[in-house]
Write a protein that holds these residues in place. Structure first.
Motif, mmCIF file in Angstrom:
data_model
loop_
_atom_site.group_PDB
_atom_site.id
_atom_site.type_symbol
_atom_site.label_atom_id
_atom_site.label_comp_id
_atom_site.label_asym_id
_atom_site.label_seq_id
_atom_site.Cartn_x
_atom_site.Cartn_y
_atom_site.Cartn_z
ATOM 1 N N THR A 67 45.904 22.076 -37.584
ATOM 2 C CA THR A 67 46.569 21.594 -38.784
ATOM 3 C C THR A 67 47.089 20.176 -38.567
ATOM 4 O O THR A 67 47.763 19.890 -37.573
ATOM 5 N N MET A 68 46.737 19.272 -39.478
ATOM 6 C CA MET A 68 47.129 17.861 -39.426
ATOM 7 C C MET A 68 46.627 17.145 -38.173
ATOM 8 O O MET A 68 47.110 16.069 -37.830
ATOM 9 N N ALA A 69 45.643 17.695 -37.486
ATOM 10 C CA ALA A 69 45.022 16.986 -36.363
ATOM 11 C C ALA A 69 44.037 15.970 -36.925
ATOM 12 O O ALA A 69 43.278 16.275 -37.843
ATOM 13 N N ASP A 70 44.053 14.757 -36.380
ATOM 14 C CA ASP A 70 43.162 13.693 -36.818
ATOM 15 C C ASP A 70 41.848 13.815 -36.053
ATOM 16 O O ASP A 70 41.792 13.606 -34.842
ATOM 17 N N ASP A 77 47.607 24.883 -29.412
ATOM 18 C CA ASP A 77 48.393 24.324 -30.511
ATOM 19 C C ASP A 77 48.090 22.828 -30.566
ATOM 20 O O ASP A 77 48.641 22.044 -29.792
ATOM 21 N N LEU A 78 47.216 22.446 -31.466
ATOM 22 C CA LEU A 78 46.809 21.046 -31.607
ATOM 23 C C LEU A 78 47.292 20.472 -32.938
ATOM 24 O O LEU A 78 46.716 19.515 -33.449
ATOM 25 N N ARG A 79 48.354 21.043 -33.459
ATOM 26 C CA ARG A 79 48.909 20.531 -34.715
ATOM 27 C C ARG A 79 49.346 19.080 -34.542
ATOM 28 O O ARG A 79 50.060 18.745 -33.609
ATOM 29 N N GLY A 80 48.869 18.218 -35.454
ATOM 30 C CA GLY A 80 49.250 16.815 -35.423
ATOM 31 C C GLY A 80 48.635 16.015 -34.297
ATOM 32 O O GLY A 80 49.008 14.858 -34.098
ATOM 33 N N ALA A 81 47.688 16.590 -33.561
ATOM 34 C CA ALA A 81 47.097 15.883 -32.424
ATOM 35 C C ALA A 81 46.221 14.726 -32.896
ATOM 36 O O ALA A 81 45.616 14.777 -33.964
#
Length: 279
Positions: free
Chosen positions: A228-231, A206-210
């Motif tokens: 999702t939303m990972a930079d 789970d790398l959401r927003g990472a």
């Protein structure tokens, strides 16, 4: 392609079409300007400012359909962000370096500068489309307008441009836009900026927003991971296994990063990018 060009000139650099390579409107600058060193990415050595021996008189690659098989995988992951056609058709008004050899030196100097400016324009355009970035929207818009104006300058001005200084000005804005966009992602947001994740076992992670800016993801197992939303600004994805991973809503993912990785039909890809043909 020859010295006569029926292709329309690019309009503004932030038109999405002009921030994607249009090889038919370029004088094969990516095949000529950079130096290649024989490696797993390039089958031969090629000095800077000399055309690749596979380049035809029409400015087309003679082995385009078999680049990977012939040892030129590096060519398949290069992205000029539309700088090639901009330099060829706008900065130099359709004069190519073969029929107008007097333009060659300056054109070859300008191309890498324009490429970096277009890359920054691409990131700024992406940042302006992110949710929650209202606090920096004016600053992003001003920065983009300044870069747009610079791309319209003469070859002489472009050749003198300090691209690193421009990056230094823009990067804090992009980082702030990323922080604002990721602020509402539920749960903990991993900060792995610049992390060494070479070969990391991240299957199903789970790398959401990472924050994965500049992370080394070479050969990482990201099968089924949620990004999702990972930079992903500047993350090295060479050989990363993205099969089944969800990158559809990731931030600052480039076409080159997708092209350098492995994926499949189940990999979620942003609508603005293209699923690589070799997946």
């Amino acid at each position: 392609m020859s010295g006569d060009h029926a292709h329309p000139s690019p309009t503004t650099p932030t038109d999405p079409r002009d921030l994607r390579a249009d090889c038919a409107s370029c004088f094969a600058l990516c095949c000529t300007v950079p130096a290649f060193s024989a490696s797993s990415d390039f089958a031969i050595d090629k000095p800077a400012h000399q055309p690749c021996p596979n380049l035809g008189a029409d400015f087309r690659c003679g082995i385009h359909s078999s680049l990977r098989r012939r040892g030129f995988a590096g060519c398949t992951v290069y992205d000029c962000f539309g700088a090639g056609q901009r330099v060829s058709q706008v900065t130099f008004g359709g004069r190519d370096w073969r029929s107008s050899p007097g333009t060659a030196r300056r054109m070859f100097e300008v191309f890498p500068v324009m490429r970096d400016l277009h890359e920054l324009l691409w990131y700024l355009t992406q940042a302006l489309a992110l949710p929650g970035t209202a606090p920096v929207r004016d600053a992003l818009t001003e920065a983009r307008a300044a870069l747009e104006a610079l791309t319209r300058e003469s070859p002489e001005v472009l050749a003198r441009t300090d691209v690193m200084a421009r990056r230094t000005q823009v990067n804090p804005l992009l980082q702030r836009a990323s922080e604002l966009a990721r602020a509402n992602v539920p749960g903990p947001r991993r900060d792995r900026r610049g992390a060494d994740l070479i070969g990391a076992k991240l299957k199903g992670a789970d790398l959401r927003g990472a924050n994965l800016r500049g992370a080394y993801l070479i050969g990482a197992d990201l099968r089924g991971a949620n990004l999702t939303m990972a930079d992903l600004t500047g993350a090295d994805t060479r050989g990363a296994d993205l099969r089944g991973a969800d990158l559809a809503g990731s931030i600052f993912l480039t076409q080159a990063q997708l092209d350098a990785a492995k994926g499949d039909a189940a990999t979620g890809v942003p609508a603005s990018l293209t699923r690589p043909a070799h997946w």
